[in-house]
Design an enzyme around this catalytic site. Sequence first.
Site, PDB file in Angstrom:
ATOM      1  N   ASP A 128     -12.254  26.910 106.293  1.00 35.61           N
ATOM      2  CA  ASP A 128     -13.034  27.853 107.089  1.00 35.61           C
ATOM      3  C   ASP A 128     -12.172  28.754 107.971  1.00 35.61           C
ATOM      4  O   ASP A 128     -12.662  29.334 108.938  1.00 35.61           O
ATOM      5  CB  ASP A 128     -14.053  27.109 107.959  1.00 35.61           C
ATOM      6  CG  ASP A 128     -13.402  26.074 108.875  1.00 35.61           C
ATOM      7  OD1 ASP A 128     -12.154  26.008 108.907  1.00 35.61           O
ATOM      8  OD2 ASP A 128     -14.133  25.343 109.558  1.00 35.61           O
TER       9      ASP A 128
ATOM     10  N   GLU B  13     -14.069  31.243 117.974  1.00 33.30           N
ATOM     11  CA  GLU B  13     -14.717  32.328 117.235  1.00 33.30           C
ATOM     12  C   GLU B  13     -16.045  32.728 117.869  1.00 33.30           C
ATOM     13  O   GLU B  13     -16.739  31.908 118.472  1.00 33.30           O
ATOM     14  CB  GLU B  13     -14.996  31.887 115.791  1.00 33.30           C
ATOM     15  CG  GLU B  13     -13.748  31.490 115.028  1.00 33.30           C
ATOM     16  CD  GLU B  13     -14.051  30.774 113.732  1.00 33.30           C
ATOM     17  OE1 GLU B  13     -13.230  30.878 112.806  1.00 33.30           O
ATOM     18  OE2 GLU B  13     -15.109  30.109 113.634  1.00 33.30           O
TER      19      GLU B  13
END
Length: 349
Positions: free
Chosen positions: A236, A65
């Site tokens: 998450d 990410e």
Amino acid sequence: MPPLPSELAYVPFVSVEHMMGLVHHIGIEKLLIELADEIEADFKRWELFDKTPRVASHSDVGVIELMPTSDGEMYGFKYVNGHPKNTKEGLQTVTAFGLLADVNSGYPKLLSEMTVLTALRTAATSAMAAKHLAPKGATTMAMIGNGAQSEFQCLAFKAICGIDTVRLYDIDPAATEKCARNLAGQGLTVIPCKTGEESMEGAQIITTCTADKQYATILTDNMIGEGVHINAIGGDCPGKTELHRDILLRSSIFVEYPEQTWVEGEIQQLDKDHPITELWRVITEQAKGRTDAKQITLFDSVGFAIEDFSALRYISKAIVGTEFFTQLDMLADPDDPRDLFGMLQRSAS
């Protein structure tokens, strides 16, 4: 001899060794308190920041990410991965690095490791949120999931919220033994537990921090009594949760950035019209947090770029006047900004 780089060419770089040295130089609990204050200050000016869900590249084994944001004066981003299978291969589940830059020039001002720093800022954010949401006078926390983040969480809650007892549980007894060993002598009463249910006994705060990338039920509804605060930080990414849906239906839910949390957090199990509250609104007193002793509060934390921005800015100030960074020759700086090729040619002489 090639010309030496100018001062404008250098960017401070904080390595893992530097970061560890800085933590010991400041003291971990003092650093966690100061970092939480920095994050809270940025939550108070939340509306000034660029906000976007992190850019994620998912695979069957993990996720990579990018997490960017800017307050109009400085720009920051973090690169971070999450690969649960790494532990079995002797690798970290999470690694990260980040950069802080000047918006006016675009020049980088700091490059830093963020594997250690992410653990610190996650713990500081958790405890900062609990300061606003947890029952007053809480002394005991259940820590479920005793991996790399667990000790940081325990020490942050001690330093910021006054916790004096932690009850540890992990499906891997070796992880619990590791956590208990590392927390010895840190001023906490540490109680290893054999089941998740046992870890709940007497806990006013419950932190879940597990790594498996799947819909999981770490906490079932019958485990949660009234009046507790749940700090759910393991969920998450899409398809990864820790709490039974019924717990969410009984809780007052607080989130960082809804557009990201609806995709990645515990609330991905709920309908989009379910009420949630953004944490920054509680901190700025635009919304209510805990309103009564029987209320279950849930911080559905997935981690957001503003927290990393705060952490990088804190480090950029903390290293001034210390030895805990290296100057990297990172930026080309020709005498004439239009003559980059000439600078290249002269470097061969």
